[in-house]
Design a protein around this motif. Structure first.
Motif, mmCIF file in Angstrom:
data_model
loop_
_atom_site.group_PDB
_atom_site.id
_atom_site.type_symbol
_atom_site.label_atom_id
_atom_site.label_comp_id
_atom_site.label_asym_id
_atom_site.label_seq_id
_atom_site.Cartn_x
_atom_site.Cartn_y
_atom_site.Cartn_z
ATOM 1 N N ALA A 1 3.054 -3.368 -20.725
ATOM 2 C CA ALA A 1 3.316 -2.207 -19.869
ATOM 3 C C ALA A 1 4.297 -2.561 -18.758
ATOM 4 O O ALA A 1 5.211 -1.780 -18.451
ATOM 5 N N LEU A 2 4.127 -3.754 -18.165
ATOM 6 C CA LEU A 2 5.054 -4.184 -17.114
ATOM 7 C C LEU A 2 6.450 -4.362 -17.686
ATOM 8 O O LEU A 2 7.444 -3.984 -17.056
ATOM 9 N N GLY A 3 6.497 -4.923 -18.910
ATOM 10 C CA GLY A 3 7.788 -5.112 -19.568
ATOM 11 C C GLY A 3 8.520 -3.788 -19.742
ATOM 12 O O GLY A 3 9.719 -3.691 -19.504
ATOM 13 N N ASP A 4 7.766 -2.742 -20.139
ATOM 14 C CA ASP A 4 8.365 -1.408 -20.305
ATOM 15 C C ASP A 4 9.023 -0.955 -19.009
ATOM 16 O O ASP A 4 10.163 -0.496 -18.996
ATOM 17 N N ALA B 1 2.648 -2.826 -7.417
ATOM 18 C CA ALA B 1 1.787 -1.972 -6.587
ATOM 19 C C ALA B 1 1.345 -0.751 -7.378
ATOM 20 O O ALA B 1 0.207 -0.302 -7.265
ATOM 21 N N GLU B 2 2.255 -0.236 -8.201
ATOM 22 C CA GLU B 2 1.895 0.923 -9.033
ATOM 23 C C GLU B 2 0.888 0.534 -10.115
ATOM 24 O O GLU B 2 -0.002 1.306 -10.459
ATOM 25 N N THR B 3 1.078 -0.671 -10.642
ATOM 26 C CA THR B 3 0.188 -1.125 -11.709
ATOM 27 C C THR B 3 -1.198 -1.458 -11.165
ATOM 28 O O THR B 3 -2.196 -1.285 -11.854
ATOM 29 N N GLY B 4 -1.236 -1.913 -9.922
ATOM 30 C CA GLY B 4 -2.515 -2.243 -9.294
ATOM 31 C C GLY B 4 -3.023 -3.600 -9.733
ATOM 32 O O GLY B 4 -2.388 -4.287 -10.530
ATOM 33 N N SER B 5 -4.159 -3.964 -9.195
ATOM 34 C CA SER B 5 -4.736 -5.238 -9.607
ATOM 35 C C SER B 5 -6.124 -5.004 -10.173
ATOM 36 O O SER B 5 -6.795 -4.047 -9.821
ATOM 37 N N VAL B 6 -6.487 -5.896 -11.064
ATOM 38 C CA VAL B 6 -7.777 -5.761 -11.743
ATOM 39 C C VAL B 6 -8.891 -5.993 -10.735
ATOM 40 O O VAL B 6 -8.856 -6.950 -9.982
#
Lengths: 107, 176
Positions: B53-56, B79-84
């Motif tokens: 997803a980050l690669g995209d 920041a958009e992806t967030g952290s687990v």
């Protein structure tokens, strides 16, 4: 829209039913599920969504199949299994009993 | 000219050009994510999914060919992806675990520190037999056993009663 902190716990519990509902009628890959949730007004971060998707797959509520994509890496398309449908139905039944409760309890 | 790192991310055939700072940041993010997932049986799979997803996102950002993504751009994406969220450790239902038999001193009916009572409880011996043996040991070793006795008085934990000792050995009794 910043959700109230009192509503945050409710929202957290809603994520799993919403994820199941989002693939009820069509299979979607993780990115599409995130988009669908965002468009429905339930923004969720990938880092929260992805572990949940894998958990649901392990619990066999979701099934997946790979499909080549024209614009990037192969996509893992998720769909609802029979157990997933049953679970979603249970969520909905429970949900409507809860809404009944909150509207009638004070009367 | 800053050095460019070409990072390959799961699922993506092409590498992503990153500045040194962005590269270090992304590596750190991924290893923190892996650590936060802990013993989750799908941890590796989830990290791979996130990488894809980050690669995209990073690829859609890297429009100018050859230009590396800098740390600021990467930070925005992360920041958009967030952290687990780290999974909360399982709440302990037992107030204390069953620990099995252990040596201790027992205060109940003790003569001198309760050491013999502790040994008796440990081995299910009669306490007066233990005391007799201890007394003989003291006499035959010419006081050495006495020193050992004193040392054990300092070392061993104290339990108030025999009943409490048994409770600690077997863990909490299910409430009725």
């Amino acid at each position: 829209m910043e959700p109230d902190s009192k509503l945050a716990a409710l929202r957290r519990g809603m994520l799993e039913p919403l994820v199941l509902a989002s693939v009820e009628h069509q299979r979607r890959y993780a990115g599409e599920i995130a988009t669908a949730l965002r468009e429905a007004g339930f923004p969720v971060q990938e880092a929260t969504l992805y572990p949940l998707l894998n958990k649901l797959r392990r619990e066999e509520l979701l099934a997946h199949d790979w499909q080549e994509s024209t614009s990037g890496p192969p996509r893992k398309y998720l769909s609802l299994t029979e157990a997933g449908r049953v679970q979603l139905r249970n969520f909905r039944t429970y949900w409507s009993s809860l809404t009944d409760m909150i509207t009638t309890i004070g009367h | 000219m800053e050095q460019i790192h070409h990072m390959s991310l799961s699922g993506h055939a092409e590498t992503i050009p990153l500045t040194a700072a962005a590269h270090a940041h992304l590596v750190r993010y991924l290893s923190n994510t892996r650590a936060a997932l802990g013993t989750d049986p799908d941890a590796d799979e989830t990290v791979r999914d996130l990488e894809t997803a980050l690669g995209d996102r990073l690829r859609s950002m890297a429009t100018t060919p050859g230009a590396a993504i800098d740390d600021e751009q990467l930070a925005r994406i992360l920041a958009e992806t967030g952290s687990v969220e780290q999974e909360a450790p399982p709440t302990r239902i037992l107030a204390y675990p069953a620990r099995g038999r252990f040596f201790c001193r027992i205060g109940e009916g003790s003569w001198f520190g309760g050491l013999c009572a502790g040994i008796a409880a440990y081995g299910d011996f009669r306490v007066d037999w233990v005391r007799t043996v201890a007394l003989f040991l003291l006499l035959f070793t010419g006081g050495t056993a006495g020193l050992v006795y004193l040392a054990l008085l300092l070392i061993l934990p104290k339990v108030d009663t025999v009943a409490e000792y048994r409770r600690k050995c077997s863990g909490p009794v299910p409430s009725r």
